[in-house]
Design a protein around this motif. Structure first.
Motif, PDB file in Angstrom:
ATOM      1  N   PHE A 208       0.827  -1.203   0.000  1.00  0.00           N
ATOM      2  CA  PHE A 208       0.000   0.000   0.000  1.00  0.00           C
ATOM      3  C   PHE A 208       0.869   1.265   0.000  1.00  0.00           C
ATOM      4  CE2 PHE A 208      -2.224  -3.355   2.294  1.00  0.00           C
ATOM      5  CZ  PHE A 208      -3.438  -3.404   1.632  1.00  0.00           C
ATOM      6  N   GLY A 209       0.404   2.296  -0.711  1.00  0.00           N
ATOM      7  CA  GLY A 209       1.154   3.556  -0.731  1.00  0.00           C
ATOM      8  C   GLY A 209       0.219   4.748  -0.788  1.00  0.00           C
ATOM      9  N   ALA A 210       0.788   5.930  -0.602  1.00  0.00           N
ATOM     10  CA  ALA A 210      -0.034   7.148  -0.583  1.00  0.00           C
ATOM     11  C   ALA A 210       0.823   8.357  -0.922  1.00  0.00           C
ATOM     12  CB  ALA A 210      -0.666   7.328   0.800  1.00  0.00           C
ATOM     13  N   ALA A 211       0.148   9.431  -1.300  1.00  0.00           N
ATOM     14  CA  ALA A 211       0.838  10.704  -1.544  1.00  0.00           C
ATOM     15  C   ALA A 211      -0.103  11.842  -1.187  1.00  0.00           C
ATOM     16  CB  ALA A 211       1.271  10.811  -2.998  1.00  0.00           C
ATOM     17  N   ILE A 212       0.503  12.978  -0.870  1.00  0.00           N
ATOM     18  CA  ILE A 212      -0.257  14.202  -0.599  1.00  0.00           C
ATOM     19  C   ILE A 212       0.172  15.232  -1.627  1.00  0.00           C
ATOM     20  CG2 ILE A 212      -0.652  16.039   1.104  1.00  0.00           C
ATOM     21  CD1 ILE A 212      -0.098  13.837   3.285  1.00  0.00           C
ATOM     22  N   LEU A 213      -0.799  15.821  -2.323  1.00  0.00           N
ATOM     23  CA  LEU A 213      -0.528  16.749  -3.422  1.00  0.00           C
ATOM     24  C   LEU A 213      -1.159  18.106  -3.105  1.00  0.00           C
ATOM     25  CD1 LEU A 213      -0.687  13.788  -4.762  1.00  0.00           C
ATOM     26  CD2 LEU A 213      -1.321  14.961  -6.845  1.00  0.00           C
ATOM     27  N   ARG A 214      -0.548  19.157  -3.634  1.00  0.00           N
ATOM     28  CA  ARG A 214      -1.185  20.477  -3.530  1.00  0.00           C
ATOM     29  C   ARG A 214      -2.357  20.559  -4.507  1.00  0.00           C
ATOM     30  NH1 ARG A 214       4.138  21.100  -3.257  1.00  0.00           N
ATOM     31  NH2 ARG A 214       4.979  22.077  -1.376  1.00  0.00           N
ATOM     32  N   LYS A 215      -3.478  21.102  -4.018  1.00  0.00           N
ATOM     33  CA  LYS A 215      -4.627  21.290  -4.924  1.00  0.00           C
ATOM     34  C   LYS A 215      -4.286  22.314  -6.018  1.00  0.00           C
ATOM     35  CE  LYS A 215      -8.426  20.370  -1.681  1.00  0.00           C
ATOM     36  NZ  LYS A 215      -9.530  20.954  -0.896  1.00  0.00           N
ATOM     37  N   SER A 216      -3.414  23.265  -5.695  1.00  0.00           N
ATOM     38  CA  SER A 216      -3.168  24.390  -6.617  1.00  0.00           C
ATOM     39  C   SER A 216      -2.533  23.947  -7.927  1.00  0.00           C
ATOM     40  CB  SER A 216      -2.296  25.439  -5.937  1.00  0.00           C
ATOM     41  OG  SER A 216      -1.102  24.829  -5.491  1.00  0.00           O
TER      42      SER A 216
ATOM     43  N   ALA B 219       6.889  24.666   5.086  1.00  0.00           N
ATOM     44  CA  ALA B 219       6.969  23.833   3.866  1.00  0.00           C
ATOM     45  C   ALA B 219       5.753  22.920   3.755  1.00  0.00           C
ATOM     46  CB  ALA B 219       8.237  22.991   3.902  1.00  0.00           C
ATOM     47  N   ARG B 220       4.866  23.054   4.717  1.00  0.00           N
ATOM     48  CA  ARG B 220       3.718  22.139   4.771  1.00  0.00           C
ATOM     49  C   ARG B 220       2.416  22.910   4.548  1.00  0.00           C
ATOM     50  NH1 ARG B 220       1.735  20.935   9.806  1.00  0.00           N
ATOM     51  NH2 ARG B 220       3.818  21.113  10.662  1.00  0.00           N
ATOM     52  N   PRO B 221       1.776  22.664   3.386  1.00  0.00           N
ATOM     53  CA  PRO B 221       0.512  23.365   3.142  1.00  0.00           C
ATOM     54  C   PRO B 221      -0.565  22.927   4.131  1.00  0.00           C
ATOM     55  CG  PRO B 221       1.125  21.941   1.266  1.00  0.00           C
ATOM     56  CD  PRO B 221       2.163  21.745   2.324  1.00  0.00           C
ATOM     57  N   ASP B 222      -1.610  23.730   4.248  1.00  0.00           N
ATOM     58  CA  ASP B 222      -2.770  23.301   5.050  1.00  0.00           C
ATOM     59  C   ASP B 222      -3.406  22.089   4.381  1.00  0.00           C
ATOM     60  OD1 ASP B 222      -2.385  25.336   6.812  1.00  0.00           O
ATOM     61  OD2 ASP B 222      -3.894  26.649   5.915  1.00  0.00           O
ATOM     62  N   THR B 223      -3.878  21.173   5.204  1.00  0.00           N
ATOM     63  CA  THR B 223      -4.475  19.972   4.600  1.00  0.00           C
ATOM     64  C   THR B 223      -5.693  20.313   3.740  1.00  0.00           C
ATOM     65  OG1 THR B 223      -5.571  19.573   6.722  1.00  0.00           O
ATOM     66  CG2 THR B 223      -3.608  18.276   6.241  1.00  0.00           C
ATOM     67  N   LYS B 224      -6.392  21.388   4.076  1.00  0.00           N
ATOM     68  CA  LYS B 224      -7.554  21.786   3.254  1.00  0.00           C
ATOM     69  C   LYS B 224      -7.119  22.195   1.846  1.00  0.00           C
ATOM     70  CE  LYS B 224     -11.238  21.302   5.875  1.00  0.00           C
ATOM     71  NZ  LYS B 224     -10.731  20.054   6.473  1.00  0.00           N
ATOM     72  N   ASP B 225      -5.836  22.501   1.670  1.00  0.00           N
ATOM     73  CA  ASP B 225      -5.325  22.882   0.346  1.00  0.00           C
ATOM     74  C   ASP B 225      -4.665  21.698  -0.352  1.00  0.00           C
ATOM     75  OD1 ASP B 225      -6.132  25.527   0.692  1.00  0.00           O
ATOM     76  OD2 ASP B 225      -4.320  25.992   1.837  1.00  0.00           O
ATOM     77  N   CYS B 226      -4.886  20.508   0.178  1.00  0.00           N
ATOM     78  CA  CYS B 226      -4.203  19.316  -0.364  1.00  0.00           C
ATOM     79  C   CYS B 226      -5.191  18.231  -0.792  1.00  0.00           C
ATOM     80  CB  CYS B 226      -3.268  18.719   0.700  1.00  0.00           C
ATOM     81  SG  CYS B 226      -1.877  19.770   1.097  1.00  0.00           S
TER      82      CYS B 226
ATOM     83  N   GLY C  32      -7.624  16.506   8.781  1.00  0.00           N
ATOM     84  CA  GLY C  32      -8.338  17.657   8.226  1.00  0.00           C
ATOM     85  C   GLY C  32      -8.486  17.681   6.718  1.00  0.00           C
ATOM     86  N   PHE C  33      -8.231  16.550   6.051  1.00  0.00           N
ATOM     87  CA  PHE C  33      -8.430  16.518   4.591  1.00  0.00           C
ATOM     88  C   PHE C  33      -9.924  16.516   4.269  1.00  0.00           C
ATOM     89  CE2 PHE C  33      -4.184  15.008   5.127  1.00  0.00           C
ATOM     90  CZ  PHE C  33      -3.507  15.484   4.016  1.00  0.00           C
ATOM     91  N   ASP C  34     -10.278  17.146   3.155  1.00  0.00           N
ATOM     92  CA  ASP C  34     -11.688  17.124   2.740  1.00  0.00           C
ATOM     93  C   ASP C  34     -11.908  16.181   1.549  1.00  0.00           C
ATOM     94  OD1 ASP C  34     -10.723  18.524   0.552  1.00  0.00           O
ATOM     95  OD2 ASP C  34     -11.715  20.423   1.079  1.00  0.00           O
ATOM     96  N   ASN C  35     -10.898  15.355   1.271  1.00  0.00           N
ATOM     97  CA  ASN C  35     -10.997  14.464   0.104  1.00  0.00           C
ATOM     98  C   ASN C  35     -10.016  13.323   0.243  1.00  0.00           C
ATOM     99  OD1 ASN C  35      -8.315  14.795  -1.589  1.00  0.00           O
ATOM    100  ND2 ASN C  35      -8.817  16.769  -0.661  1.00  0.00           N
ATOM    101  N   PHE C  36     -10.268  12.238  -0.464  1.00  0.00           N
ATOM    102  CA  PHE C  36      -9.202  11.300  -0.826  1.00  0.00           C
ATOM    103  C   PHE C  36      -9.600  10.589  -2.109  1.00  0.00           C
ATOM    104  CE2 PHE C  36     -11.758   8.820   2.239  1.00  0.00           C
ATOM    105  CZ  PHE C  36     -11.999   7.658   1.536  1.00  0.00           C
ATOM    106  N   TYR C  37      -8.578  10.135  -2.824  1.00  0.00           N
ATOM    107  CA  TYR C  37      -8.752   9.397  -4.083  1.00  0.00           C
ATOM    108  C   TYR C  37      -7.956   8.116  -3.976  1.00  0.00           C
ATOM    109  CZ  TYR C  37     -10.501  13.868  -5.664  1.00  0.00           C
ATOM    110  OH  TYR C  37     -11.237  15.019  -5.776  1.00  0.00           O
ATOM    111  N   TYR C  38      -8.519   7.030  -4.518  1.00  0.00           N
ATOM    112  CA  TYR C  38      -7.789   5.757  -4.435  1.00  0.00           C
ATOM    113  C   TYR C  38      -7.967   4.978  -5.721  1.00  0.00           C
ATOM    114  CZ  TYR C  38     -12.455   3.968  -3.333  1.00  0.00           C
ATOM    115  OH  TYR C  38     -13.796   3.667  -3.371  1.00  0.00           O
ATOM    116  N   LEU C  39      -7.006   4.071  -5.978  1.00  0.00           N
ATOM    117  CA  LEU C  39      -7.062   3.258  -7.193  1.00  0.00           C
ATOM    118  C   LEU C  39      -7.812   1.947  -6.936  1.00  0.00           C
ATOM    119  CD1 LEU C  39      -6.352   2.727 -10.106  1.00  0.00           C
ATOM    120  CD2 LEU C  39      -4.055   2.024  -9.378  1.00  0.00           C
TER     121      LEU C  39
END
Ligand SMILES: Nc1nc2[nH]cnc2c(=O)[nH]1
Length: 197
Positions: free
Chosen positions: A33-41, A76-83, A103-110
């Motif tokens: 299993f793996g994961a990543a956090i991306l900037r929404k911008s 160096a760490r964006p707010d989770t709401k922006d990720c 505090g994330f408002d989303n997740f996506y998975y394969l």
């Protein structure tokens, strides 16, 4: 609707950032299993990580990514709401809670919980949901007051047919990659000190 370029970006991150870490992780005896956090911008990657249950059974791919994320300096760490939160596999109950508390408002998975059980021989995510939370597969609330959790293939199903097929082609390639990782994990797991292997 999320467009095709968004879906391809998520698959790019899995292929280029997460899979190489997971190849190493599985070689060391960890799950796939793996994961990543991306900037929404701009969809740039803040952190990518992989499962590290041989160090700590709580270091699921998602929780390990969150650990690294919170080790970054605050500036160096964006707010989770922006990720965006990206997971190779549908988050288990531990990871659903961790994503929520962070505090994330989303997740996506394969891959789905059922894929984890049926294709990757890891039944614990569904078993815990059933035993502890009395939930059947698909029984948790995937759109709630905290977040929307979406399967990448569900996003793809809303695309025009040719674009959907292009995504499905990439998913098939990634599935083969993960099947090989799964075989390697399952063959080596007997000697690993992981409570739910
Ligand atoms: N989604 C997910 N499920 C798991 N089940 C056991 N380990 C993991 C993990 O790292 N991620």
């Amino acid at each position: 609707m999320k467009d095709a370029s968004f879906v391809h970006r998520l698959l790019d991150v899995i292929e280029r950032e997460i899979v190489p870490l997971t190849v190493e992780g599985v070689r060391a005896g960890n799950k796939l299993f793996g994961a990543a956090i991306l900037r929404k911008s701009d969809f740039s990657v803040v952190v990518a990580e992989t499962n590290n249950e041989i160090e700590n059974p709580l270091w699921h791919g998602e929780v390990h990514a969150l650990k690294r994320f919170y080790e970054l300096p605050r500036d160096a760490r964006p707010d989770t709401k922006d990720c965006l939160f990206l997971s190779t596999h549908e988050p288990c109950s531990l990871c659903l809670s961790a994503i929520t508390w962070a505090g994330f408002d989303n997740f996506y998975y394969l891959f789905s919980h059922m894929d984890s059980r049926d294709s990757f021989a890891i039944p614990h995510d569904l078993k815990i949901l059933k035993e502890v939370f009395t939930l059947e597969p698909g029984g948790y609330n995937s759109s709630n007051a905290f977040w929307d959790g979406r399967a990448i293939r569900e996003l793809a199903s809303a695309l025009p047919e040719a674009q959907r097929q292009a995504v499905e082609g990439r998913v098939a390639t990634l599935s083969a990659t993960y099947e090989a990782l799964s075989r390697a994990y399952q063959e080596g797991k007997a000697g690993n000190d992981i409570p739910l292997g």
